[in-house]
Enzyme design. Structure first.
Site, PDB file in Angstrom:
ATOM      1  N   ARG A 115     -16.712   9.248  -5.593  1.00 34.77           N
ATOM      2  CA  ARG A 115     -18.073   8.903  -5.154  1.00 34.77           C
ATOM      3  C   ARG A 115     -18.689  10.088  -4.424  1.00 34.77           C
ATOM      4  NH1 ARG A 115     -15.606   3.913  -5.462  1.00 34.77           N
ATOM      5  NH2 ARG A 115     -16.701   2.695  -7.050  1.00 34.77           N
ATOM      6  N   ASP A 155     -13.898   7.910 -11.231  1.00 30.10           N
ATOM      7  CA  ASP A 155     -14.727   6.704 -11.134  1.00 30.10           C
ATOM      8  C   ASP A 155     -16.031   6.990 -11.861  1.00 30.10           C
ATOM      9  OD1 ASP A 155     -15.952   4.198 -10.062  1.00 30.10           O
ATOM     10  OD2 ASP A 155     -14.192   4.233  -8.770  1.00 30.10           O
ATOM     11  N   HIS A 201     -14.941   1.256 -14.421  1.00 30.31           N
ATOM     12  CA  HIS A 201     -15.176   2.400 -13.524  1.00 30.31           C
ATOM     13  C   HIS A 201     -15.022   3.747 -14.242  1.00 30.31           C
ATOM     14  CE1 HIS A 201     -15.611   0.472  -9.534  1.00 30.31           C
ATOM     15  NE2 HIS A 201     -14.879  -0.489 -10.062  1.00 30.31           N
ATOM     16  N   ASP A 204      -9.604  -2.514 -11.742  1.00 34.94           N
ATOM     17  CA  ASP A 204     -10.498  -3.377 -10.954  1.00 34.94           C
ATOM     18  C   ASP A 204     -11.888  -3.453 -11.578  1.00 34.94           C
ATOM     19  OD1 ASP A 204     -10.706  -0.605 -10.327  1.00 34.94           O
ATOM     20  OD2 ASP A 204     -11.914  -1.096  -8.568  1.00 34.94           O
ATOM     21  N   GLU A 205     -12.557  -4.554 -11.283  1.00 33.00           N
ATOM     22  CA  GLU A 205     -13.985  -4.731 -11.565  1.00 33.00           C
ATOM     23  C   GLU A 205     -14.361  -4.273 -12.977  1.00 33.00           C
ATOM     24  OE1 GLU A 205     -15.566  -4.267  -7.001  1.00 33.00           O
ATOM     25  OE2 GLU A 205     -15.234  -2.429  -8.125  1.00 33.00           O
ATOM     26  N   TRP A 235      -6.044  -6.254  -3.261  1.00 29.27           N
ATOM     27  CA  TRP A 235      -7.209  -5.830  -2.472  1.00 29.27           C
ATOM     28  C   TRP A 235      -8.186  -6.967  -2.210  1.00 29.27           C
ATOM     29  CZ3 TRP A 235     -12.484  -5.298  -3.994  1.00 29.27           C
ATOM     30  CH2 TRP A 235     -12.756  -5.555  -5.339  1.00 29.27           C
ATOM     31  N   TYR A 270      -9.899  -2.255   4.701  1.00 25.14           N
ATOM     32  CA  TYR A 270     -10.967  -1.489   4.035  1.00 25.14           C
ATOM     33  C   TYR A 270     -11.707  -0.628   5.050  1.00 25.14           C
ATOM     34  CZ  TYR A 270     -10.633  -2.421  -0.887  1.00 25.14           C
ATOM     35  OH  TYR A 270     -10.213  -2.392  -2.193  1.00 25.14           O
ATOM     36  N   ASP A 281     -13.864   1.628   4.614  1.00 24.10           N
ATOM     37  CA  ASP A 281     -15.285   1.957   4.368  1.00 24.10           C
ATOM     38  C   ASP A 281     -16.206   0.945   5.046  1.00 24.10           C
ATOM     39  OD1 ASP A 281     -14.255   0.091   2.473  1.00 24.10           O
ATOM     40  OD2 ASP A 281     -15.960   0.428   1.143  1.00 24.10           O
TER      41      ASP A 281
HETATM   42  C1  ACM Z   1     -11.701  -2.029  -5.227  1.00 21.19           C
HETATM   43  O1  ACM Z   1     -12.054  -2.075  -4.037  1.00 21.19           O
HETATM   44  N1  ACM Z   1     -12.607  -2.099  -6.198  1.00 21.19           N
HETATM   45  C2  ACM Z   1     -10.313  -1.917  -5.602  1.00 21.19           C
END
Ligand code: ACM
Length: 629
Positions: free
Chosen positions: A168, A197, A271, A347-348, A414, A439, A441
Site C-alpha cells: 500500500r 497487493d 488482492h 483473503d477478501e 484475522w 491490528y 493499523d
Molecule cells: C486482512 O486483513 N485482509 C487479512
C-alpha cells in the site's frame, strides 16, 4: 549538625537506591530474582564468549556498548570475562531453543543458553537492564550499572510476529531493516512481509519482469487512501518501488543476524491488481486497461461483511497459465527465503467475476462444485501442490477455510479467532492475528485526534490478548502476530507510531507467561521504554495519556464519564470554549451538561504537567455520540 545528618540520610538513601535500581523489562521474563547490589561496567571490564558461535552476539553487544560508553572493549574467547556469553555443553531442556539464563552479581554478568538465539535474547535483556543511555548514539557519561539479578527466561510461543504491508506504501530496504531491528529488541522472531497487493508488487521475479516494471509503480496521489482519484488515461506511474532479489537476500541476512525469520506473502487469488496490471491475461476479464491502484475506491462493502469489486483484482482459477505464473513466482522465492512457509494470502477474494466466466463455470461443473468458494479451495490446493514441490508449506488468511482447507495448510486467523479455532479443531496449525487484539493499523486513542481509519484498538486491549482460546489444544497455536497494514501509513515514522507501544504489549502476550500480566506494572515499564525510544530515535504513540470520553444521553441532557488508560491522571475540562488546563474544572465523576450547544475540551495532567493531547468535541460530535445525528 542538622545539615550533616540530612547529608548522611540522603547519602544512605541514594546508596540504597543505587543498590536496588528499578528493573523495567519488556517482555517480562519468566522468572526474575533481584538480590540487591550491582555490577558496574567500566573501561577495563572484559567480554568473553566460550565457543565461536557465541562470538556474533558478544560482538553485537560490545559494539553497542562501545558506542554509547566510549569504551573500546573487544570480546575474547574463553569464559573469564566480566561479561560472559556461554553456550551450554549439555542443553537445559526448560530453556529450549530460545531461552537463556542471566546471572549478574558484583563480579559481572553471565548469560547462558542452549543456542545462539537464547544468547541474543539474553543480550537484549542485559541492554534493558543497563541505563537508558545505552540507546544513545554517542558516548554518555553515566555509571553503566547492571542490577544483581537471576533471570530464567524462555518464550511462551514459537511464533512471535509482526507483519508490515509494503504494498500500500513502499518502505525502503533501510526502513525495513530499521523496523526488523526494533522487533528484535522485544524478542520477536518472525517478520511477515506483505509484498504484493492491489497497490504495488514489491519483489523482483526475474522470469516475470513486468511485475516490477509495471506492477511496482502507480500514479502519484495524496489524501485518504480509498478516496483518491483513479489513474487517468496515459498518466505516468511514478510512485512506488521494489526490492531486487539482492536487496531481499541482504534483508534476510540482516534479519537472520537478529534471529528473525521472514515469511514472505504473495496475496492471491484476490488482492492481485498489481499482478493483473502487469499481466492482464491472468484475470477472467483480461482488461488491458487495468492499472496499479493508487488508493482509489474500487469496491463496495456491505453491512453483512460481503463486498463487491468494480475492477477485477482476482486471478482466474480455471486458467492453467495462472498456475504456470505462480510456479515461476514461487520457484524464485523458494530459492531465496529460508523460512519453510510462503504466505499466499487468500483473503477478501471477490468471486463475482468467476461466476460470470464461462471457463470458471465449466471447471465448477467438471469438479461437481456447487459454490464459488470451492473454486478458491481448488485454487489453494493447486497452490499447495506447487509450494510442496519447492519444499515449502502453505500459510493463508482464514478465508482459506471456506470451501475446504488445503490438506496441510496453516491458518492465520484475522477475522477474530473463530477461523483459528475451527482450523485447530481440524488439526491444522494456526497463527492468531485477530483484528480485535492485533491490528496495528487501527486507531489507538480518541478518534477525533488520531490519524483517521475506520476502527480502534487501544493498548490495554492488545495487552489482554491470549492467543490460546479456551477449548483449543494449545499445541496447534503456533503463536500470534500484530499486523500493520499501510494504507494510511506513508512514512516509517508513522509506522513506528502505530507499532509502539502496542507491539510491546503483543511482545509480552507472545513471550511472557499469561499469569504474570499486570497492567499498571506494564505501563510503568512502557514509560521507561518511551525514554529509551527517545534516545534511539524511534517514534511511538502517547495516546495512553489521552482522556477516554464516554458520552451519554441522560434524559435529554448530555453527560460524560471520563477516564484514561494510564491510571491516576488528572483530567481537566471546559464547556465554555476556554482552553482547558489545571485552572479548569477537574473531573471527578459523571458530569451532566446544561442544555445548549456545548463544546467540550479536555486535557490530562500528571504532577502538574500536561501529558495528554487536547481533545475537542464540538456540539455535533457530542450529539452524534449520544446516538443523535
Ligand atoms: C486482512 O486483513 N485482509 C487479512
Amino acid at each position: 549538625m542538622k545539615k550533616l545528618l540530612l547529608f548522611v540520610l540522603l547519602f544512605s538513601l541514594g546508596r540504597i537506591y543505587a543498590q536496588n535500581p528499578a528493573i523495567n523489562l519488556i517482555p517480562q521474563p519468566v522468572d526474575i530474582q533481584q538480590s540487591g547490589g550491582l555490577y558496574e561496567i567500566i573501561r577495563t571490564s572484559t567480554i568473553s564468549y566460550d565457543v565461536p558461535e557465541a562470538l556474533k552476539i558478544a560482538g553485537m553487544f560490545s559494539q553497542k556498548l562501545n558506542l554509547s560508553t566510549g569504551f573500546a572493549i573487544k570480546p575474547q574467547q574463553g569464559n573469564t570475562g566480566s561479561i560472559q556469553f556461554n553456550l551450554n555443553k549439555v542443553p537445559v531442556s526448560t530453556l529450549g531453543k530460545e531461552g537463556y539464563t542471566l546471572v549478574s552479581s558484583a563480579n559481572g554478568v553471565i548469560i547462558t543458553a542452549n543456542e545462539p538465539a537464547g544468547l541474543f535474547y539474553g543480550m537484549q535483556t542485559l541492554l534493558q537492564l543497563l541505563p537508558k543511555e545505552i540507546e544513545g548514539k554517542t558516548a554518555a557519561n553515566v555509571a553503566w550499572t547492571v542490577p544483581s539479578v537471576k533471570i530464567t527466561d524462555y518464550p511462551r510461543f514459537a511464533w512471535r510476529g509482526l507483519m508490515l504491508d509494503v504494498s500500500r506504501n513502499f518502505f525502503t530496504k533501510e526502513e525495513v531493516e530499521k523496523y526488523i531491528d526494533q522487533m528484535a529488541r522485544y524478542k520477536y522472531n518472525t517478520f511477515h512481509w506483505h509484498l504484493t497487493d492491489d497497490n504495488g508488487w514489491r519483489i523482483e521475479i526475474k522470469s516475470l519482469p513486468k511485475l516490477t516494471e509495471v506492477g511496482a509503480w502507480r500514479v502519484p496521489r495524496f489524501g485518504q487512501f480509498g478516496g483518491r482519484a483513479e489513474p487517468k488515461e496515459g498518466e505516468a506511474a511514478t510512485v512506488g518501488g521494489f526490492y531486487t532479489q539482492s536487496d531481499i537476500k541482504e534483508i534476510i541476512q540482516f534479519a537472520q543476524d537478529r534471529f528473525i525469520t521472514i515469511v514472505p506473502e504473495i496475496d492471491v487469488p484476490g488482492h492481485s491488481m498489481s499482478a493483473i496490471a502487469s499481466y492482464p491475461e491472468l484475470s477472467c476479464t483480461k482488461d488491458q486497461k487495468t492499472k496499479v491502484n493508487p488508493g482509489s475506491s474500487f469496491s463496495e462493502w456491505f453491512n453483512d461483511g460481503t463486498f463487491k469489486m468494480r475492477i477485477d483484482n482476482t486471478l482466474n482459477p480455471s486458467d492453467e497459465k495462472v498456475y504456470e505464473f505462480l510456479d515461476k513466482v514461487f520457484t524464485e522465492m523458494a530459492a531465496i527465503f529460508p523460512n519453510p512457509y510462503i504466505h499466499v494470502g487468500g483473503d477478501e477474494c471477490y468471486k463475482g467475476f468467476w461466476t460470470k466466466d464461462a471457463n470458471c463455470q465449466a471447471l465448477m461443473k467438471k469438479m461437481n462444485m456447487t459454490k464459488p468458494e470451492e473454486l478458491q479451495a481448488y485454487f489453494m490446493k493447486r497452490v499447495e501442490t506447487i509450494l510442496k514441490s519447492k519444499g515449502k508449506k502453505l500459510l493463508g488468511w482464514d478465508e482459506i477455510l471456506e470451501g475446504g482447507l488445503a490438506p496441510e495448510a496453516t491458518v492465520m486467523s484475522w477475522r477474530g479467532i473463530k477461523g483459528g479455532i475451527e482450523a485447530a479443531k481440524m488439526g491444522h496449525y494456526v497463527v492468531m492475528t485477530p483484528t480485535t487484539f492485533a491490528y496495528l493499523d487501527y486507531q489507538q486513542g480518541e478518534e477525533t485526534i488520531e490519524p483517521p481509519i475506520y476502527s480502534g484498538l487501544r493498548l490495554n486491549k492488545c495487552y489482554s490478548f491470549n492467543p490460546v482460546p479456551e477449548g483449543v489444544d494449545a499445541k496447534y497455536i503456533l503463536g500470534g502476530q500484530g499486523n500493520l497494514w499501510s494504507e494510511q501509513i506513508a512514512t516509517l515514522h508513522h509506522a513506528e507510531y502505530m507499532t509502539w507501544p502496542r507491539a510491546w504489549a503483543l511482545a509480552e502476550d507472545f513471550w511472557s507467561p499469561n499469569a504474570s500480566k499486570n497492567w499498571d506494572n506494564f505501563i510503568q515499564r512502557v514509560e521507561k521504554q518511551f525514554d529509551r525510544s527517545d534516545l534511539e530515535g524511534v517514534n511511538y504513540s502517547t495516546a495512553i495519556y489521552d482522556a477516554i470520553i464516554n458520552v451519554k444521553n441522560s434524559e435529554g441532557k448530555i453527560s460524560v464519564e471520563m477516564t484514561s488508560e494510564v491510571t491516576g491522571l488528572d483530567i481537566y475540562y471546559t464547556i465554555d470554549g476556554a482552553m482547558p488546563n489545571l485552572y479548569s474544572p477537574k473531573y471527578s465523576s459523571t458530569v451532566t451538561f446544561p442544555e445548549g450547544p456545548i463544546t467540550l475540551r479536555v486535557v490530562t495532567y500528571r504532577n502538574g504537567k500536561q501529558v495528554g493531547h487536547l481533545i475537542t468535541l464540538n456540539p455535533e460530535e457530542l450529539k452524534k455520540r449520544t446516538g443523535g445525528n
